[in-house]
Motif scaffolding. Structure first.
Motif, PDB file in Angstrom:
ATOM      1  N   ASN A 114      56.177  75.255  -0.747  1.00 15.32           N
ATOM      2  CA  ASN A 114      55.489  74.912   0.492  1.00 15.32           C
ATOM      3  C   ASN A 114      54.048  74.478   0.273  1.00 15.32           C
ATOM      4  O   ASN A 114      53.531  73.610   0.982  1.00 15.32           O
ATOM      5  N   PHE A 115      53.398  75.067  -0.726  1.00 15.77           N
ATOM      6  CA  PHE A 115      51.979  74.804  -0.925  1.00 15.77           C
ATOM      7  C   PHE A 115      51.689  73.894  -2.119  1.00 15.77           C
ATOM      8  O   PHE A 115      50.791  73.071  -2.076  1.00 15.77           O
ATOM      9  N   LEU A 116      52.459  74.037  -3.196  1.00 14.92           N
ATOM     10  CA  LEU A 116      52.239  73.190  -4.364  1.00 14.92           C
ATOM     11  C   LEU A 116      53.074  71.918  -4.316  1.00 14.92           C
ATOM     12  O   LEU A 116      52.744  70.932  -4.977  1.00 14.92           O
ATOM     13  N   LYS A 117      54.188  71.971  -3.565  1.00 16.48           N
ATOM     14  CA  LYS A 117      55.083  70.825  -3.383  1.00 16.48           C
ATOM     15  C   LYS A 117      55.423  70.165  -4.721  1.00 16.48           C
ATOM     16  O   LYS A 117      55.047  69.012  -4.992  1.00 16.48           O
ATOM     17  N   PRO A 118      56.136  70.890  -5.587  1.00 18.48           N
ATOM     18  CA  PRO A 118      56.473  70.333  -6.910  1.00 18.48           C
ATOM     19  C   PRO A 118      57.394  69.122  -6.780  1.00 18.48           C
ATOM     20  O   PRO A 118      58.369  69.128  -6.037  1.00 18.48           O
ATOM     21  N   LYS A 119      57.074  68.071  -7.524  1.00 18.65           N
ATOM     22  CA  LYS A 119      57.871  66.848  -7.478  1.00 18.65           C
ATOM     23  C   LYS A 119      58.555  66.554  -8.809  1.00 18.65           C
ATOM     24  O   LYS A 119      59.364  65.634  -8.906  1.00 18.65           O
TER      25      LYS A 119
END
Length: 247
Positions: free
Chosen positions: A36-41
C-alpha cells in the motif's frame, strides 16, 4: 547434542506461545503495508520472495510436521495410525479444489478482473479457508508459524495490489486484509481450544501436510518467464531450505 537443543529452543521460543498468533497476523499486515505504501513494481523480487517462502514451507513441512504425522499413534493401543497417506492425499485434493476458486493466489497467481469495485468472493473465501486450515498444526508446531508467515507475506502484497487495481475502496481493502490476517490465528486458536479436535490432531495435520506439499512444490517447480530456472531463484530456494533446517 545439548547445544543443538538449546539453539532450537532459542529459535522456536520466538514463535511461542503468544507469538504463534501474532507472527502470521503481522506478516499479512506487513505485506499490506508494503504493497500500500511502497507499491512494489518489480515482479522479479516478489517471485524470489515466493520461491524462498515455498522452499522454506516445504522444508518445515518435511523436517518437522511430516515426522510427527507418521509418528502419531492411538493412545489406546499404541498402533501407528492406518492410512495416514490417504489424509495427505486428501489435503492435496482439497488444495486443488481451493485453487480452482482462488485462481492460484496461494502461490502468487492472481489474474486481474475487468470489473471495478468488484470483490472476487470465491477467491477471497478460498484463501481464508486455506489460511484457516494452515493454522491447525501451529498449536503443536510453533516453528510452523514462521513458515506460514513467510509464505503469507508475499501473498498479502500480491493480494493487496490486486484489490487496489480492482478499485476496491481503501477501507474495504483494509478490512479484507485484516480478515485474511486473522484466519490462521483463528485456526490455531480453535485447534488448541476445542478438545475434540485434539483426538484427530494427526489426521488434520496430515491433511494440512498435503495442502502445504501442493502449494510449496508448485511455487518451487513453476517456471519463470521463458521457462528458465535462474540462479536467483535457485539461491532463494536453497536459502529457504537452509533456514528451515536450522529451526
Amino acid at each position: 547434542m545439548m547445544q543443538k537443543y538449546t539453539n532450537f529452543e532459542a529459535l522456536t521460543a520466538l514463535a511461542s506461545p503468544k507469538m504463534i498468533y501474532l507472527v502470521p497476523l503481522l506478516a499479512v499486515l506487513a505485506g499490506y503495508a508494503v504493497a500500500n505504501f511502497l507499491k512494489p513494481k518489480n515482479k522479479k523480487t516478489v517471485k524470489l520472495m515466493l520461491a524462498f517462502s515455498g522452499s522454506f514451507l516445504l522444508a518445515l513441512t518435511t523436517v518437522h510436521l511430516l515426522p510427527d504425522v507418521y509418528g502419531g499413534h492411538l493412545e489406546e493401543d499404541h498402533q501407528i495410525l492406518p492410512n495416514i497417506g490417504l489424509y495427505i492425499m486428501a489435503g492435496i485434493v482439497i488444495q486443488i479444489v481451493l485453487e480452482y476458486f482462488s485462481q492460484g493466489a496461494e502461490h502468487g497467481h492472481v489474474h486481474q478482473q475487468n470489473h471495478h469495485h468488484y470483490i472476487p468472493w470465491l477467491l477471497f473465501i478460498s484463501l481464508c479457508l486455506h489460511a484457516f486450515l494452515e493454522g491447525f498444526p501451529v498449536s503443536r508446531h510453533s516453528e510452523l508459524a514462521w513458515g506460514i508467515a513467510i509464505h503469507h507475506f508475499p501473498i498479502a502484497i500480491i493480494l493487496t495490489v490486486f484489490f487496489d487495481q480492482a478499485k476496491i475502496p481503501k477501507g474495504v481493502l483494509l478490512a479484507l486484509m485484516v480478515i485474511f490476517a486473522l484466519a490462521t490465528p483463528l485456526g490455531t486458536y480453535i485447534s488448541s481450544s476445542v478438545a475434540m479436535l485434539g483426538k484427530y490432531h494427526h489426521q488434520i495435520s496430515a491433511v494440512v501436510v498435503g495442502m502445504l506439499f501442493h502449494i510449496s512444490s508448485t511455487i518451487i517447480f513453476e517456471s519463470n518467464e521463458g521457462h528458465k530456472f535462474n540462479i536467483g531463484k535457485l539461491l532463494a530456494i536453497l536459502s529457504g531450505i537452509a533456514v528451515a533446517v536450522l529451526l
